[in-house]
Design a protein around this motif. Structure first.
Motif, short mmCIF file in Angstrom:
data_model
loop_
_atom_site.label_atom_id
_atom_site.label_comp_id
_atom_site.label_asym_id
_atom_site.label_seq_id
_atom_site.Cartn_x
_atom_site.Cartn_y
_atom_site.Cartn_z
N ASP A 475 -3.31 41.70 11.33
CA ASP A 475 -4.04 40.84 12.27
C ASP A 475 -5.39 41.46 12.60
O ASP A 475 -5.47 42.63 13.04
CB ASP A 475 -3.23 40.66 13.56
N GLY A 476 -6.44 40.69 12.38
CA GLY A 476 -7.78 41.16 12.66
C GLY A 476 -8.35 42.06 11.58
O GLY A 476 -9.49 42.52 11.70
N GLY A 477 -7.59 42.34 10.52
CA GLY A 477 -8.06 43.24 9.47
C GLY A 477 -8.39 42.51 8.18
O GLY A 477 -8.45 41.28 8.13
N SER A 478 -8.59 43.28 7.14
CA SER A 478 -8.92 42.72 5.83
C SER A 478 -7.80 43.00 4.84
O SER A 478 -6.88 43.78 5.11
CB SER A 478 -10.24 43.31 5.32
N TYR A 479 -7.91 42.38 3.67
CA TYR A 479 -6.85 42.49 2.67
C TYR A 479 -6.79 43.89 2.08
O TYR A 479 -7.81 44.52 1.78
CB TYR A 479 -7.08 41.47 1.56
N GLU A 480 -5.55 44.37 1.87
CA GLU A 480 -5.31 45.68 1.26
C GLU A 480 -4.21 45.54 0.21
O GLU A 480 -3.14 44.99 0.48
CB GLU A 480 -4.88 46.67 2.34
N THR A 481 -4.46 46.06 -0.99
CA THR A 481 -3.45 46.03 -2.05
C THR A 481 -2.39 47.08 -1.79
O THR A 481 -2.71 48.24 -1.49
CB THR A 481 -4.10 46.29 -3.43
N LEU A 482 -1.14 46.69 -1.90
CA LEU A 482 -0.02 47.62 -1.72
C LEU A 482 0.60 48.02 -3.06
O LEU A 482 1.08 49.15 -3.20
CB LEU A 482 1.05 46.99 -0.83
N ALA A 483 0.63 47.11 -4.01
CA ALA A 483 1.23 47.42 -5.31
C ALA A 483 0.67 46.48 -6.36
O ALA A 483 0.67 45.26 -6.16
CB ALA A 483 2.74 47.32 -5.25
N GLY A 484 0.21 47.03 -7.47
CA GLY A 484 -0.26 46.23 -8.59
C GLY A 484 0.58 46.52 -9.82
O GLY A 484 1.38 47.46 -9.83
N GLY A 485 0.40 45.71 -10.85
CA GLY A 485 1.12 45.95 -12.10
C GLY A 485 2.22 44.97 -12.40
O GLY A 485 2.95 45.13 -13.38
N PHE A 486 2.35 43.91 -11.59
CA PHE A 486 3.32 42.87 -11.91
C PHE A 486 2.81 42.07 -13.11
O PHE A 486 1.61 41.89 -13.29
CB PHE A 486 3.52 41.93 -10.71
#
Length: 718
Positions: A475-486
């Motif tokens: 909330d109030g923040g920006s997008y952050e990647t947690l896991a890639g590679g799917f």
């Protein structure tokens, strides 16, 4: 993974082997002493072996091919089995003038209990036509018998009564011949100038992948023969002035596909007949095994001829569909027919209502029909929100304070840019927050995203599943990647798909990269090999994966995920019920013949059944289901759906599960308990294309669609 023995051996621990031998010997000795010695006349070996120690008779399969074999088998009072060579009408009497109870798909195994020979004389008109111009006998390919089943399976996702993309509907003859927004698409007799053949022949349609070559050729031949609604009996099939006898088989309790012009009465025992020219005899005494049946398919021929291959045998009276067959008298077989047991139904592949915890009673709604009203729900009130929105809604979730989060896409229901439609990485998507209580204009909190297919809100954070990765927006923040590679296959719309957080775990319904039957069935490679093919070798594809939420937030790596379930193709929507069970839909393979399961399913996963590694994870049967086998170790679905149903979003609301579908019979469905205790899916609203379902904090059901429509459904309306 649990595997179960197919044979349960009774407990003989209280009787020793010696005691059994002595007992059997004593009984046999008494019998031999008491019975007088008699001369035995030679007799054929019976097809049924002596009972085994468990008291179960073992039947031997005798291969049969000709009408003589059929007569001999019936004369012995034995069950006789045949295989339909093409779409086959089942009628109430041995004439094509009789009403149809329904039809059987090509490749259906049936039990034959009797035969009749109908003697008939060709009419004067037919004689004249045959003598004058045999080439003008009429089409042997019809829309109803041959083309409609193909289009319903492969094209109805976009061109049904509800969808009509570009104004085209292909699921009825009249609608197809009426054409699209751009005019007619069929020029009867001229496939080279028909838009339909251009799109099908060049593999541009269906959008999910080209039809197999033989089906493409069937469409071309149908148009070349004049694009007839029904097959017509060729006049040349009856020589001028000669009598033409037709043979009809009586079938035992066939499971029929409904037809628009079917009989109003239910099929009566002994009055379900089909032309013998459309059925190939395969076995006597017992149904063939799967392997024997498969080997019979290649060279199967009708009982009434030994000349032409079955695939070319479309010149019979019953192949004419609804054509006139003429009057005649039926000659019944003289053999006394002994009632034989029906073909054993395959093992139930769905869970019982008790096994899933679903207690909501069925509404008793009729089966889906193209005449159902559009966007009028049964049993629920409906209200539309965002009426001016035309961007597809691919995912919905709610915060506890009722804020709604929407994943927005391009318009997926009308004429679209193929670059955007088929490219999961095209930066045309966004996420918006919508105050639906006050109907405020949605505010975008993330712009220029790749395709977004899953949202869930937990602990002040929005979690996002999008093409190739999982991320979050506090909330109030920006997008952050947690896991890639799917793994992502944009052409097939597999882009991670759904996401749900439950009991401290984040689950992702990870799609695969192979469409299945479009590239041919996956057989002969075993469970592990098939899983590797459909996942493209990615250990985070074609399965349900999960990660402890705290571990994912600390590691921020796909390594936090492990396999929760395998054996799925494109598990789209995913949700959790109040008991902690995980429900998900599986969007099965496309262009799969109806007699083979394509893997369109609603599944339920008990977290307690998840093992510690891939090998011990529950396995849901795709892609091995395409081989026609049914291993006894795989997890059966809660609901097995019709091929090309293409189920999408899923959610728990009003005490049960709701799911959407955009393929055959599209709309919103409610899972319910039937009178016999089994689960059924009832369509409560015809709609297209339904992409996502979600439940609001107030319990209301929300529906998001590819054309931008957003609906709120509440209970209480009739």
């Amino acid at each position: 993974m649990k595997r179960f023995s197919a044979l349960a051996v009774p407990n003989l621990s209280t009787v020793s082997a010696v005691h059994l031998v002595v007992l059997f010997a004593a009984v046999l000795g008494v019998a031999l002493l008491a019975a007088p010695v008699q001369a035995q006349s030679p007799r054929p070996k019976p097809p049924i072996n002596n009972p085994n120690i468990l008291g179960k008779p073992q039947q031997a399969v005798q291969s049969i091919k000709t009408m003589g074999d059929v007569k001999s088998c019936l004369a012995q009072g034995l069950p006789t089995y045949g295989l339909t060579l093409q779409t086959t009408n089942v009628r109430s009497a041995p004439t094509t003038e009789a009403c149809r109870y329904g039809k059987l798909a090509k490749g259906t195994l049936v039990e034959i209990t009797d035969y009749q020979v109908v003697k008939q004389q060709a009419s004067t008109d037919a004689q004249a036509a045959a003598a004058a111009s045999p080439a003008e006998a009429g089409p042997t390919i019809g829309y109803v018998e041959d083309i409609q089943p193909l289009f319903e399976r492969s094209c109805s996702a976009c061109h049904n009564a509800a969808a009509k993309t570009m104004g085209l509907q292909v699921t009825t003859y009249a609608a197809l011949m009426a054409g699209s927004e751009n005019g007619s698409i069929i020029t009867p007799g001229h496939p080279e100038t028909s838009k339909l053949w251009e799109m099908v022949g060049q593999g541009k349609m269906p959008a999910t992948g080209p039809l197999p070559n033989d089906e493409q050729q069937l469409v071309q031949q149908w148009i070349a023969q004049g694009a007839a609604e029904n097959r017509v009996q060729p006049a040349s099939s009856t020589a001028a002035g000669a009598a033409s006898d037709s043979t009809w088989f009586t079938l035992n309790a066939p499971k029929l596909v409904a037809v628009p012009d079917g009989c109003q009465d239910k099929p009566q025992p002994g009055a379900t007949l089909a032309s013998a020219d459309l059925i190939a005899p395969v076995s006597c005494g017992a149904p063939p095994s799967a392997a024997e049946l498969k080997s019979s398919l290649a060279g199967a021929r009708p009982a009434t001829t030994s000349a032409a291959p079955a695939a070319l045998n479309t010149t019979t009276a019953e192949a004419a569909g609804d054509s006139q067959a003429g009057e005649g008298q039926a000659e019944s077989s003289s053999a006394e027919v002994v009632a034989a047991p029906a073909i054993a139904a395959p093992a139930a592949r769905g869970a019982s209502a008790g096994g899933t915890g679903i207690e909501a009673a069925a509404f008793g709604l009729p089966a889906p029909s193209e005449s159902d009203p559009y966007l009028i729900p049964a049993g629920f009130c409906i209200e539309r929100r965002l009426p001016d929105n035309h961007r597809g809604i691919t995912a919905i979730t709610f915060a506890p304070d009722s804020r709604m989060f929407l994943a927005m896409d391009t318009d997926l229901a009308h004429e679209v840019d193929p670059l955007i439609l088929y490219d999961a990485y095209h930066p045309s998507r966004s996420i918006a927050v919508y105050d639906w209580n006050n109907d405020m204009t949605p505010v975008e909190i993330m712009q220029e995203s790749s395709r977004i297919t899953g949202l869930d809100y937990e602990g002040g954070t929005l979690y996002v599943s999008r093409a190739g990765e999982v991320g979050r927006i506090p909330d109030g923040g920006s997008y952050e990647t947690l896991a890639g590679g799917f793994s992502v296959s944009s052409q097939l719309f597999h882009a991670n798909n759904g996401l749900v957080i439950d009991n401290g775990w984040l689950y992702v319904s990870a799609g695969g990269v192979r469409d299945g039957y479009v590239e041919g069935p996956i057989v002969g490679v075993g469970e592990e090999g098939a899983q590797q093919i459909v996942s493209g070798g990615n250990p985070f594809a074609a399965r349900i994966v999960r990660a402890p939420l705290d571990a994912l937030l600390s590691q921020k790596s796909i390594g936090a995920f492990s396999t929760a379930a395998r054996g799925v193709r494109n598990p789209y929507g995913i949700t959790a019920d109040p008991s902690g069970r995980i429900w998900f839909t599986d969007n099965g393979a496309t262009n799969v013949p109806d007699e083979i399961s394509a893997g369109d399913e609603v599944n339920v996963l008990d977290p307690g059944s998840i093992g510690g590694d891939d090998a011990s994870a529950p396995y849901y049967g795709f892609p091995l289901a395409l081989s026609g086998s049914t291993p006894d170790w795989y997890a059966g679905p809660a609901l097995t759906l019709v091929n090309s149903a293409a189920p999408t979003g899923i959610t728990y609301a009003y005490g049960t599960i709701f799911y959407g579908g955009y393929g055959r019979n599209p709309g919103v469905y409610r899972v319910a308990k039937a009178a016999d205790g089994s689960l059924i899916g009832e369509r409560i609203m015809m709609a297209w294309p339904v992409l996502t379902l979600a439940t609001a904090p107030d319990g209301a059901l929300w529906v998001g669609m590819g054309d931008g429509s957003l609906f709120r459904l509440t209970s209480g309306c009739n």
